[in-house]
Design an enzyme around this catalytic site. Structure first.
Site, short mmCIF file in Angstrom:
data_model
loop_
_atom_site.label_atom_id
_atom_site.label_comp_id
_atom_site.label_asym_id
_atom_site.label_seq_id
_atom_site.Cartn_x
_atom_site.Cartn_y
_atom_site.Cartn_z
N GLU A 1 15.45 41.17 -13.45
CA GLU A 1 15.22 40.02 -12.58
C GLU A 1 13.76 39.57 -12.61
O GLU A 1 13.13 39.39 -11.56
CB GLU A 1 15.66 40.34 -11.15
CG GLU A 1 17.15 40.65 -11.06
CD GLU A 1 17.67 40.82 -9.64
OE1 GLU A 1 16.89 41.21 -8.76
OE2 GLU A 1 18.87 40.55 -9.44
N ASP B 1 26.35 45.14 -8.73
CA ASP B 1 25.36 45.13 -7.66
C ASP B 1 25.94 45.90 -6.50
O ASP B 1 26.75 46.79 -6.71
CB ASP B 1 25.02 43.67 -7.29
CG ASP B 1 23.61 43.57 -6.69
OD1 ASP B 1 23.08 44.60 -6.29
OD2 ASP B 1 23.06 42.46 -6.62
N GLU C 1 23.39 43.53 2.69
CA GLU C 1 23.09 42.29 1.96
C GLU C 1 24.37 41.50 1.68
O GLU C 1 24.41 40.29 1.88
CB GLU C 1 22.39 42.63 0.64
CG GLU C 1 22.22 41.42 -0.25
CD GLU C 1 21.58 41.76 -1.60
OE1 GLU C 1 21.18 42.91 -1.82
OE2 GLU C 1 21.47 40.84 -2.43
O1 GCW Z 1 21.06 42.72 -5.08
C1 GCW Z 1 19.92 42.20 -5.63
C2 GCW Z 1 19.19 41.52 -4.53
C3 GCW Z 1 17.73 41.34 -4.80
C4 GCW Z 1 17.15 42.70 -5.15
C5 GCW Z 1 17.88 43.23 -6.37
C6 GCW Z 1 17.42 44.64 -6.75
C7 GCW Z 1 14.97 43.46 -4.58
O2 GCW Z 1 19.77 40.27 -4.28
O3 GCW Z 1 17.11 40.82 -3.66
O4 GCW Z 1 15.77 42.64 -5.36
O5 GCW Z 1 19.24 43.32 -6.11
O6 GCW Z 1 18.12 45.57 -6.41
O7 GCW Z 1 16.38 44.79 -7.38
#
Ligand code: GCW
Length: 690
Positions: A266, A339, A367
């Site tokens: 990311e 995720d 989240e």
């Molecule tokens: O789930 C995603 C989140 C991001 C997060 C990323 C991660 C901190 O939306 O906000 O970043 O994972 O785990 O690195």
């Protein structure tokens, strides 16, 4: 007459309940008698242990407890032996954990038996996604407890210290022994002189409670702040820079725990930017930490926009590197391959590598599960993951056993949870989110504990009403048990499945309105120019014939990343659990499910069930009103109302959206949608807490 007495009793109970803001967490119980504690040694940790015993003792009045520290091979790490009059451990911290176990047993009405209690993992750690500017990414409990904005951001006040101490105590009481103080998207500020001084101050407060501090660092720090032209891990100056930075940190904090790194993920830089592998990158930091016994947690949360199936990428990148990491590196793997979605099969990286330490990463903060609005108890989700069988070494190779060193020895074992703590008075935003913090700690200590046991303990500790001088356990009357404990526990244990039902049942995943809140539904969300793997249609692949992501051998073949016989089970429609159906299969809308219904109908019934489950939760909560103080009662009641409205929105949005493809009616015995699809699409970013 009977009714009058009953009403009188209820009014009496409710009036006697004092308003509580939830700040005391599960540590509300006070001692009900005197206890004499003897211990042949002194230390800050032992002083805490003795104080806790005296302040929380609910055993026989004038009892004696001996604290014994001596080497015992049967005791692992900071485990302990417990018996009615003695706690024995190898370390002072083991004694403290024994004290908390003893008090928990007293306060939840469990006998103090002769037991040996060892933690499943050596490192049981919270990952705070707190930025030095005090904001918390995906945080729903206000701002950071560690960092402050503005002119006085580095001034350590007495109030700071008091809060950190309460935080440390709460963690220690459930066995958590580490905290990463800043977010994985790490700001260089955290390793600057001033911030390290603050880290030092935090470490000093946390130390007596056995909580080590760790920091997230960015792989590119050497070029970002070190004045170097590169952050190439094989560059001599880069290696020197990391060594010096680590030495500086340890000179301030001799028991510093180590680093957490998010690299090539990311937008964060990583070794790939210099043509190096994750192992080459990780090892440089690991070598710098090694002389100080520090560890390096290196995240496997990686995915590139070009991959045909995001779910496969972490495995593809990390498996070839098995055996190439230093022994103080642990690969930190999210529970699911994509995720932290409400339900995913476990990541195939668990039980894959045999020569590399692997640790699970759970997300305590909700989240993707309704933020601090929805009541969702996460222990069942983590239990599902930990108990999943990877078949690494045949049947019984659960994720728990593959990560706690039972199957392959690991130099270090660990488990992480993304924290849900902030400066809100009740720490977590939602009273029931405290249960998730509690549950993470308990599972990190004992990875075979059941969600039922954890919920039972938490409810008793959080809601028992103790007139002074009386032990909590005597209060678990039949009335309280039947009318409060049983229904509230039932609600908690069903809550995760309810969320899956009204958000993404049957293997649907990642169908949120992106990118901001990860809160409401958005299966339609796919603006021009946005990475495909960030958009829901990439995951649900609905068209007029069918729906779901084909990960079978005819599709992306993600199933082959699992050991046999699991890979074949997932691959085969006959044996694939229906809860993962659309995760692994792309199927016609009229595919016939085990229930005899079509897939379309089954989807509709799941959304409806989820919504009705929340309606039930509302009823349960209203019924237990007499047993909860008004402040905590109303807070939860309000949030359940929002949760119900949001469950309705989820159901309406998903059914109306997918109906455009299925072209079939919503079964007529299901309540009709309340909202229109156009309205829902237009307002998709405004559902939060509606
Ligand atoms: O789930 C995603 C989140 C991001 C997060 C990323 C991660 C901190 O939306 O906000 O970043 O994972 O785990 O690195």
């Amino acid at each position: 007459m009977k009714t009058t007495v009953y009403i009188f009793l209820l009014v009496f109970i409710s009036l006697s309940l004092q308003a509580e803001g939830g700040h005391e967490l599960w540590l509300r119980n006070k001692s009900t008698g005197h206890v004499t504690v003897t211990c042949s040694r002194n230390s800050a940790t032992l002083a805490v242990a003795i104080k806790e015993l005296q302040q929380g003792w609910q055993g026989k009045d004038n009892a004696k407890v001996v604290l014994t520290i001596k080497d015992d091979k049967a005791i692992k790490y900071d485990g302990f032996k417990l018996s009615p009059g003695e706690i024995q451990a190898n370390t002072d911290l083991g004694i403290l954990y024994g004290v908390y176990e003893l008090l928990r047993r007293q306060q939840t009405g469990h006998p103090i038996e002769k037991i040996i209690c060892n933690p499943s993992y050596e490192v049981r750690i919270l990952n705070h996604w707190d930025d030095p500017d005090s904001s918390i990414v995906r945080g729903f409990a206000s701002r950071s407890i560690f960092w402050r904005k503005g002119k006085n951001s580095l001034v350590v006040t007495d109030a700071d210290k008091a809060l950190w101490q309460e935080y440390a105590r709460a963690n220690a009481s459930v066995g958590i022994n580490g905290a990463v103080l800043n977010i994985v998207n790490a700001s260089p500020l955290v390793v600057s002189e001033g911030y390290l001084e603050r880290v030092k101050a935090i470490a000093a407060v946390l130390r007596p409670y056995g909580i080590k501090v760790y920091l997230s660092v960015n792989f590119a720090f050497p070029s970002m702040i070190g004045g170097l032209k590169t952050s190439d891990p094989l560059d001599a100056d880069v290696i020197k820079w990391w060594n010096a930075k680590v030495r500086e940190i340890y000179s301030k904090i001799p028991d510093f725990g180590g680093f957490l790194v998010k690299a090539n993920s990311e937008g964060q830089q990583g070794p790939h930017d210099y043509g190096r592998s994750h192992a080459e990158g990780a090892n440089v930091l690991a070598d710098a930490l090694k002389p100080f016994e520090g560890i390096l947690m290196w995240r496997a949360f990686v995915y590139s926009p070009n991959d045909k199936d995001r779910a496969k990428q972490a495995y593809n990148e990390f498996m070839p590197l098995d055996g190439q990491f230093r022994d103080n590196v642990i690969i930190q793997v999210k529970n699911g391959p994509i995720d932290f979605q409400p339900r995913e099969p476990f990541s195939p990286l668990f039980g894959a590598m045999k020569k590399t330490s692997v640790m699970p990463e759970f997300e305590i903060v909700k989240e993707y599960l309704g933020a601090s609005i929805h009541l969702v108890f996460l222990a069942p989700m983590w239990e599902e993951c930990l108990k999943s069988d990877t078949y690494q070494e045949g049947a019984g190779s659960t994720v728990a056993r593959c990560t706690d060193g039972s199957i392959y020895p690991q130099e270090h074992t660990a488990i992480a949870g993304v924290a849900n703590v902030g400066v809100d008075r009740n720490w977590c935003g939602h009273l029931f989110d405290q249960a998730n913090w509690y549950a993470f700690g308990r599972l990190a200590w004992g990875n075979t504990l059941t969600s039922e046991q954890i919920a039972d303990e938490w409810i008793k500790l959080t809601f028992s009403q103790i007139p002074s001088g009386q032990a909590a356990s005597t209060l678990f009357s039949t009335d309280w048990t039947e009318k409060f404990l049983v229904p509230v526990k039932k609600m908690m244990l069903q809550s995760r499945e309810a969320a899956v039902n009204y958000m993404m049942p049957l293997g649907f995943h990642h169908i949120f309105a992106m990118p901001n809140t990860h809160y409401g539904p958005g299966p339609w969300w796919a603006p021009e120019g946005v990475r495909k793997d960030w958009t829901p249609p990439y995951y649900h692949q609905a068209d007029t014939n069918s729906v779901g992501f084909d990960r079978t051998r005819f599709g992306s073949d993600a199933v082959s990343q699992y050991h046999e016989p699991l890979g074949s089970q997932f691959n085969d429609l006959e044996t694939c659990p229906e809860k993962y159906l659309l995760w692994f299969h792309h199927l016609p809308w009229n595919y016939i499910m085990k229930s005899g219904r079509t897939l379309w109908d089954e989807i509709c019934y799941h959304y409806e069930t989820g919504m009705q489950q929340v309606r039930e939760f509302q009823k349960i909560w209203d019924m237990v009103e007499p047993y909860v103080d008004t402040e905590r009662f109303t807070q939860v009641q309000d949030k359940l109302r929002s949760q119900f409205r949001n469950a309705q929105i989820w159901k309406d949005a998903c059914l109306l959206y997918f109906q455009q493809f299925s072209l079939k009616p919503i079964p007529y015995d299901i309540d009709r949608p309340v909202y229109g699809l156009d309205y829902l699409i237009k307002n998709s970013d405004n559902y939060y807490g509606l």
